[in-house]
Motif scaffolding. Structure first.
Motif, PDB file in Angstrom:
ATOM      1  N   VAL A   1       6.329   3.071  -1.284  1.00  0.00           N
ATOM      2  CA  VAL A   1       6.551   2.199  -0.135  1.00  0.00           C
ATOM      3  C   VAL A   1       6.314   2.981   1.162  1.00  0.00           C
ATOM      4  CG1 VAL A   1       9.039   2.664   0.003  1.00  0.00           C
ATOM      5  CG2 VAL A   1       8.133   0.513   0.889  1.00  0.00           C
ATOM      6  N   THR A   2       5.675   2.325   2.126  1.00  0.00           N
ATOM      7  CA  THR A   2       5.488   2.878   3.466  1.00  0.00           C
ATOM      8  C   THR A   2       5.984   1.848   4.473  1.00  0.00           C
ATOM      9  OG1 THR A   2       3.250   1.984   3.782  1.00  0.00           O
ATOM     10  CG2 THR A   2       3.433   4.143   2.702  1.00  0.00           C
ATOM     11  N   PHE A   3       6.180   2.285   5.705  1.00  0.00           N
ATOM     12  CA  PHE A   3       6.691   1.392   6.743  1.00  0.00           C
ATOM     13  C   PHE A   3       5.940   1.584   8.048  1.00  0.00           C
ATOM     14  CE2 PHE A   3      10.228   1.606   3.811  1.00  0.00           C
ATOM     15  CZ  PHE A   3      10.742   0.321   3.823  1.00  0.00           C
ATOM     16  N   GLU A   4       5.741   0.487   8.748  1.00  0.00           N
ATOM     17  CA  GLU A   4       5.245   0.500  10.121  1.00  0.00           C
ATOM     18  C   GLU A   4       5.887  -0.674  10.848  1.00  0.00           C
ATOM     19  OE1 GLU A   4       1.160   1.350  12.569  1.00  0.00           O
ATOM     20  OE2 GLU A   4       1.007   0.255  10.668  1.00  0.00           O
ATOM     21  N   ASN A   5       6.454  -0.381  12.033  1.00  0.00           N
ATOM     22  CA  ASN A   5       7.200  -1.406  12.767  1.00  0.00           C
ATOM     23  C   ASN A   5       8.273  -2.042  11.887  1.00  0.00           C
ATOM     24  OD1 ASN A   5       5.585  -1.065  15.090  1.00  0.00           O
ATOM     25  ND2 ASN A   5       4.028  -2.413  14.224  1.00  0.00           N
ATOM     26  N   ARG A   6       8.806  -1.231  10.979  1.00  0.00           N
ATOM     27  CA  ARG A   6       9.885  -1.621  10.066  1.00  0.00           C
ATOM     28  C   ARG A   6       9.454  -2.690   9.069  1.00  0.00           C
ATOM     29  NH1 ARG A   6      15.781  -1.135  12.373  1.00  0.00           N
ATOM     30  NH2 ARG A   6      15.959  -0.385  10.234  1.00  0.00           N
ATOM     31  N   ARG A   7       8.136  -2.804   8.893  1.00  0.00           N
ATOM     32  CA  ARG A   7       7.589  -3.702   7.882  1.00  0.00           C
ATOM     33  C   ARG A   7       7.062  -2.874   6.718  1.00  0.00           C
ATOM     34  NH1 ARG A   7       5.623  -6.410  12.536  1.00  0.00           N
ATOM     35  NH2 ARG A   7       3.563  -5.483  12.253  1.00  0.00           N
ATOM     36  N   ARG A   8       7.290  -3.345   5.532  1.00  0.00           N
ATOM     37  CA  ARG A   8       7.014  -2.610   4.304  1.00  0.00           C
ATOM     38  C   ARG A   8       5.600  -2.883   3.802  1.00  0.00           C
ATOM     39  NH1 ARG A   8      11.129  -3.860  -0.474  1.00  0.00           N
ATOM     40  NH2 ARG A   8      12.558  -2.885   1.032  1.00  0.00           N
ATOM     41  N   THR A   9       4.908  -1.821   3.412  1.00  0.00           N
ATOM     42  CA  THR A   9       3.598  -1.920   2.752  1.00  0.00           C
ATOM     43  C   THR A   9       3.609  -0.987   1.555  1.00  0.00           C
ATOM     44  OG1 THR A   9       2.456  -2.391   4.834  1.00  0.00           O
ATOM     45  CG2 THR A   9       1.109  -1.641   2.993  1.00  0.00           C
ATOM     46  N   MET A  10       3.107  -1.458   0.423  1.00  0.00           N
ATOM     47  CA  MET A  10       3.039  -0.635  -0.775  1.00  0.00           C
ATOM     48  C   MET A  10       1.654   0.001  -0.866  1.00  0.00           C
ATOM     49  SD  MET A  10       6.090  -1.176  -1.788  1.00  0.00           S
ATOM     50  CE  MET A  10       6.051  -0.193  -3.284  1.00  0.00           C
ATOM     51  N   ILE A  11       1.611   1.249  -1.274  1.00  0.00           N
ATOM     52  CA  ILE A  11       0.353   1.957  -1.488  1.00  0.00           C
ATOM     53  C   ILE A  11       0.325   2.485  -2.922  1.00  0.00           C
ATOM     54  CG2 ILE A  11       0.130   2.617   0.949  1.00  0.00           C
ATOM     55  CD1 ILE A  11       1.022   5.462   0.109  1.00  0.00           C
ATOM     56  N   PRO A  12      -0.861   2.696  -3.486  1.00  0.00           N
ATOM     57  CA  PRO A  12      -0.914   3.147  -4.882  1.00  0.00           C
ATOM     58  C   PRO A  12      -0.355   4.563  -5.051  1.00  0.00           C
ATOM     59  CG  PRO A  12      -3.031   2.252  -4.146  1.00  0.00           C
ATOM     60  CD  PRO A  12      -2.182   2.416  -2.928  1.00  0.00           C
ATOM     61  N   LEU A  13       0.313   4.760  -6.169  1.00  0.00           N
ATOM     62  CA  LEU A  13       0.751   6.092  -6.597  1.00  0.00           C
ATOM     63  C   LEU A  13      -0.159   6.518  -7.741  1.00  0.00           C
ATOM     64  CD1 LEU A  13       2.715   8.528  -6.808  1.00  0.00           C
ATOM     65  CD2 LEU A  13       4.122   7.104  -8.316  1.00  0.00           C
ATOM     66  N   ALA A  14      -0.954   7.509  -7.508  1.00  0.00           N
ATOM     67  CA  ALA A  14      -1.905   7.964  -8.521  1.00  0.00           C
ATOM     68  C   ALA A  14      -1.250   9.001  -9.425  1.00  0.00           C
ATOM     69  CB  ALA A  14      -3.141   8.555  -7.860  1.00  0.00           C
ATOM     70  N   ALA A  15      -1.697   9.076 -10.644  1.00  0.00           N
ATOM     71  CA  ALA A  15      -1.270  10.128 -11.554  1.00  0.00           C
ATOM     72  C   ALA A  15      -1.803  11.458 -11.028  1.00  0.00           C
ATOM     73  CB  ALA A  15      -1.827   9.873 -12.962  1.00  0.00           C
ATOM     74  N   GLU A  16      -1.000  12.488 -11.132  1.00  0.00           N
ATOM     75  CA  GLU A  16      -1.427  13.811 -10.656  1.00  0.00           C
ATOM     76  C   GLU A  16      -2.490  14.370 -11.576  1.00  0.00           C
ATOM     77  OE1 GLU A  16      -0.535  15.523  -7.870  1.00  0.00           O
ATOM     78  OE2 GLU A  16       0.520  13.725  -7.240  1.00  0.00           O
TER      79      GLU A  16
END
Length: 275
Positions: A260-275
């Motif tokens: 999860v990431t935030f901008e202006n207190r709004r939530r956006t999900m970004i992919p989590l890649a396998a290492e």
């Protein structure tokens, strides 16, 4: 995308490095986003009479915010700077905390419990306060505060959820069922509040030698559907993103596929890649 949502700088008194040094270091190591999230000024104790170098002075708060937004604009296109605050939850001081949270256009606010009354359980200078204490009773008080913090609605991310273990003080093994119940209640409060959590990798370098929170809490958070982000809790630009490779790997093993990431207190999900 690589992110680090928990950092501190020289204003707080117990970190080194200017904000711009963190941003430049983030560019150097290839971060897509860096969260600047210094400590909220002390509210419930007199800074002149308390332990020194705990948090930025109140008069520095507006300067901190102004500098963060200046850097956000300056480095636009090189790194995405997110402007945050680690806002201590202090029971009984909710109106004062709320005023700070609502006074500035944060991208996100981390809710952390450091204080049980005037005892900062995360400060190495205050470990003597454990002497003679019923450890399970302290954990009970701590997790009660975590639940109350989550319920306030002040925060976007709950920080280092089990930092109470930092110095290695833990309930006895035979009390593990009671501890598990405390952890479960805290996680359920986070879920009910619709708040995210962080996996804070700094615990690996502390006496507990374990990230905050523990793997079993991460597994339960995944089952509950609580979104996670990651933070190094760096107090030195050189330590930016320290151990976050391990944090991402652990989250992936548990089953998470997004951060999860935030901008202006709004939530956006970004992919989590396998290492």
């Amino acid at each position: 995308m690589l992110i680090d949502y928990h950092t501190h700088h020289v204003r707080c008194g117990h970190a080194v490095g200017e904000l711009e040094e963190y941003v430049q270091r983030g560019i150097e190591i290839g971060l897509s986003q860096i969260g600047l999230s210094d400590h909220m000024p002390l509210l419930h104790v007199n800074p002149a009479e308390y332990y020194p170098e705990m948090a930025m002075p109140m008069e520095e708060l507006s300067r901190y915010v102004e500098e963060c937004f200046s850097l956000k604009a300056k480095y636009l296109g090189q790194i995405d700077v997110r402007v945050g605050l680690e806002g201590d939850y202090i029971e009984g001081w909710e109106p004062e905390i709320q005023r700070i949270v609502e006074a500035y256009p944060w991208d996100y606010v981390i809710g952390s419990v450091h204080f049980l009354g005037e005892w900062d359980i995360s400060d190495f200078r205050q470990t003597h306060n454990w002497e003679g204490k019923d450890i399970l009773a302290v954990y009970t008080q701590y997790y009660d505060a975590v639940q109350k913090a989550a319920k306030t609605g002040f925060y976007d991310i709950m920080g280092h959820l089990d930092v109470i273990k930092r110095f290695g003080y833990k309930p006895q093994p035979e009390q593990d069922s009671e501890l598990l119940a405390l952890e479960q209640a805290a996680l359920e409060a986070v879920k009910s509040a619709g708040v995210a959590m962080e996996l804070n990798a700094s615990g690996l370098s502390k006496a507990c030698a374990e990230m905050f929170p523990s793997r079993r809490m991460l597994e339960r958070a995944f089952q509950l559907g609580i979104p996670l982000t990651v933070g190094s809790d760096a107090h030195d630009p050189k330590k930016l993103s320290e151990n976050l490779d391990q944090a991402r790997k652990t989250l992936y093993e548990v089953g998470f596929r997004e951060l999860v990431t935030f901008e202006n207190r709004r939530r956006t999900m970004i992919p989590l890649a396998a290492e």
